[in-house]
Design a protein around this motif. Structure first.
Motif, PDB file in Angstrom:
ATOM      1  N   UNK A  65       0.823  -1.204   0.000  1.00 23.28           N
ATOM      2  CA  UNK A  65       0.000   0.000   0.000  1.00 23.28           C
ATOM      3  C   UNK A  65       0.860   1.257   0.000  1.00 23.28           C
ATOM      4  N   UNK A  66       2.026   1.179   0.624  1.00 20.83           N
ATOM      5  CA  UNK A  66       2.906   2.351   0.673  1.00 20.83           C
ATOM      6  C   UNK A  66       3.444   2.718  -0.699  1.00 20.83           C
ATOM      7  N   UNK A  67       3.401   1.808  -1.655  1.00 22.77           N
ATOM      8  CA  UNK A  67       3.871   2.122  -3.002  1.00 22.77           C
ATOM      9  C   UNK A  67       2.723   2.138  -4.015  1.00 22.77           C
ATOM     10  N   UNK A  68       1.507   2.309  -3.530  1.00 23.76           N
ATOM     11  CA  UNK A  68       0.337   2.343  -4.401  1.00 23.76           C
ATOM     12  C   UNK A  68      -0.217   3.760  -4.446  1.00 23.76           C
ATOM     13  N   UNK A  69      -0.757   4.153  -5.587  1.00 23.90           N
ATOM     14  CA  UNK A  69      -1.376   5.466  -5.710  1.00 23.90           C
ATOM     15  C   UNK A  69      -2.716   5.324  -6.415  1.00 23.90           C
ATOM     16  N   UNK A  70      -3.519   6.371  -6.334  1.00 20.04           N
ATOM     17  CA  UNK A  70      -4.741   6.426  -7.127  1.00 20.04           C
ATOM     18  C   UNK A  70      -4.928   7.834  -7.643  1.00 20.04           C
ATOM     19  N   UNK A  71      -5.636   7.942  -8.743  1.00 22.86           N
ATOM     20  CA  UNK A  71      -5.998   9.232  -9.312  1.00 22.86           C
ATOM     21  C   UNK A  71      -7.513   9.257  -9.409  1.00 22.86           C
ATOM     22  N   UNK A  72      -8.087  10.336  -8.854  1.00 18.17           N
ATOM     23  CA  UNK A  72      -9.542  10.458  -8.885  1.00 18.17           C
ATOM     24  C   UNK A  72      -9.932  11.792  -9.507  1.00 18.17           C
ATOM     25  N   UNK A  73     -11.183  11.908  -9.844  1.00 15.75           N
ATOM     26  CA  UNK A  73     -11.727  13.142 -10.397  1.00 15.75           C
ATOM     27  C   UNK A  73     -12.701  13.717  -9.385  1.00 15.75           C
ATOM     28  N   UNK A  74     -12.297  14.777  -8.718  1.00 17.67           N
ATOM     29  CA  UNK A  74     -13.162  15.464  -7.777  1.00 17.67           C
ATOM     30  C   UNK A  74     -13.540  14.661  -6.553  1.00 17.67           C
ATOM     31  N   UNK A  75     -12.834  13.597  -6.255  1.00 24.25           N
ATOM     32  CA  UNK A  75     -13.147  12.786  -5.093  1.00 24.25           C
ATOM     33  C   UNK A  75     -14.344  11.875  -5.285  1.00 24.25           C
ATOM     34  N   UNK A  76     -14.932  11.898  -6.481  1.00 21.50           N
ATOM     35  CA  UNK A  76     -16.130  11.091  -6.725  1.00 21.50           C
ATOM     36  C   UNK A  76     -15.907   9.931  -7.679  1.00 21.50           C
ATOM     37  N   UNK A  77     -14.951  10.067  -8.584  1.00 20.45           N
ATOM     38  CA  UNK A  77     -14.742   9.056  -9.610  1.00 20.45           C
ATOM     39  C   UNK A  77     -13.299   8.581  -9.599  1.00 20.45           C
ATOM     40  N   UNK A  78     -13.111   7.285  -9.454  1.00 20.78           N
ATOM     41  CA  UNK A  78     -11.776   6.696  -9.488  1.00 20.78           C
ATOM     42  C   UNK A  78     -11.364   6.522 -10.940  1.00 20.78           C
ATOM     43  N   UNK A  79     -10.248   7.147 -11.317  1.00 23.03           N
ATOM     44  CA  UNK A  79      -9.773   7.060 -12.694  1.00 23.03           C
ATOM     45  C   UNK A  79      -8.776   5.932 -12.897  1.00 23.03           C
ATOM     46  N   UNK A  80      -7.831   5.789 -11.963  1.00 27.07           N
ATOM     47  CA  UNK A  80      -6.834   4.728 -12.099  1.00 27.07           C
ATOM     48  C   UNK A  80      -6.183   4.437 -10.751  1.00 27.07           C
ATOM     49  N   UNK A  81      -5.628   3.246 -10.638  1.00 27.47           N
ATOM     50  CA  UNK A  81      -4.858   2.826  -9.473  1.00 27.47           C
ATOM     51  C   UNK A  81      -3.599   2.173 -10.012  1.00 27.47           C
ATOM     52  N   UNK A  82      -2.467   2.420  -9.379  1.00 26.11           N
ATOM     53  CA  UNK A  82      -1.224   1.826  -9.866  1.00 26.11           C
ATOM     54  C   UNK A  82      -0.178   1.753  -8.772  1.00 26.11           C
ATOM     55  N   UNK A  83       1.028   1.336  -9.170  1.00 27.94           N
ATOM     56  CA  UNK A  83       2.149   1.222  -8.237  1.00 27.94           C
ATOM     57  C   UNK A  83       3.206   2.244  -8.615  1.00 27.94           C
ATOM     58  N   UNK A  84       3.746   2.928  -7.602  1.00 23.99           N
ATOM     59  CA  UNK A  84       4.810   3.905  -7.812  1.00 23.99           C
ATOM     60  C   UNK A  84       6.131   3.160  -7.956  1.00 23.99           C
ATOM     61  N   UNK A  85       7.052   3.807  -8.643  1.00 28.94           N
ATOM     62  CA  UNK A  85       8.410   3.291  -8.682  1.00 28.94           C
ATOM     63  C   UNK A  85       9.350   4.475  -8.571  1.00 28.94           C
ATOM     64  N   UNK A  86      10.556   4.244  -8.057  1.00 32.45           N
ATOM     65  CA  UNK A  86      11.550   5.308  -7.932  1.00 32.45           C
ATOM     66  C   UNK A  86      12.340   5.381  -9.213  1.00 32.45           C
ATOM     67  N   UNK A  87      12.396   6.581  -9.756  1.00 31.75           N
ATOM     68  CA  UNK A  87      13.084   6.805 -11.022  1.00 31.75           C
ATOM     69  C   UNK A  87      14.267   7.726 -10.754  1.00 31.75           C
ATOM     70  N   UNK A  88      15.469   7.173 -10.702  1.00 30.01           N
ATOM     71  CA  UNK A  88      16.673   7.954 -10.464  1.00 30.01           C
ATOM     72  C   UNK A  88      17.225   8.404 -11.813  1.00 30.01           C
ATOM     73  N   UNK A  89      16.995   9.661 -12.139  1.00 28.39           N
ATOM     74  CA  UNK A  89      17.494  10.168 -13.418  1.00 28.39           C
ATOM     75  C   UNK A  89      17.801  11.642 -13.283  1.00 28.39           C
ATOM     76  N   UNK A  90      17.689  12.352 -14.379  1.00 28.25           N
ATOM     77  CA  UNK A  90      17.953  13.785 -14.401  1.00 28.25           C
ATOM     78  C   UNK A  90      16.962  14.553 -13.518  1.00 28.25           C
ATOM     79  N   UNK A  91      15.935  13.886 -13.047  1.00 26.43           N
ATOM     80  CA  UNK A  91      14.944  14.564 -12.215  1.00 26.43           C
ATOM     81  C   UNK A  91      15.446  14.703 -10.785  1.00 26.43           C
TER      82      UNK A  91
END
Length: 99
Positions: A65-91
């Motif tokens: 769960x600590x590496x999971x995220x979700x994106x919602x629209x206005x708190x009413x509609x779930x758009x997507x759920x996924x897993x985060x990853x660490x990206x070590x790059x120019x960022x």
């Protein structure tokens, strides 16, 4: 969950833990009509067993769960759920999400 409290002095007394208790009662409690559009809700043994089962399930998946995220629209509609990853790059080591 939005819950309107009719008496202002009650809302001042309710802490975040108590808000969680109210939400858990609303989700797992059994409700009965007491007239005039009002309902009495309490946690029964059956509701408590369901709550304990769900809490155990969450405990088993806390690490993922600590590496999971979700994106919602206005708190009413779930758009997507996924897993985060660490990206070590120019960022500069910022954490990015994979879609």
């Amino acid at each position: 969950m939005d819950l309107n409290l009719l008496q202002p002095n009650i809302s001042q007394q309710i802490s975040s833990v108590e808000h969680l208790q109210v939400e858990l009662l609303m989700l797992y409690g059994d409700s009965c009509d007491i007239g005039e559009g009002k309902h009495y809700t309490s946690l029964t043994r059956r509701g408590l067993k369901r709550l304990i089962k769900d809490i155990r399930h969450v405990q088993q998946h806390m690490q993922s769960l600590s590496s999971t995220y979700l994106i919602d629209a206005g708190g009413n509609t779930l758009l997507t759920v996924g897993h985060k990853y660490d990206h070590q790059s120019a960022m500069g080591g910022t954490s990015r999400a994979s879609y």
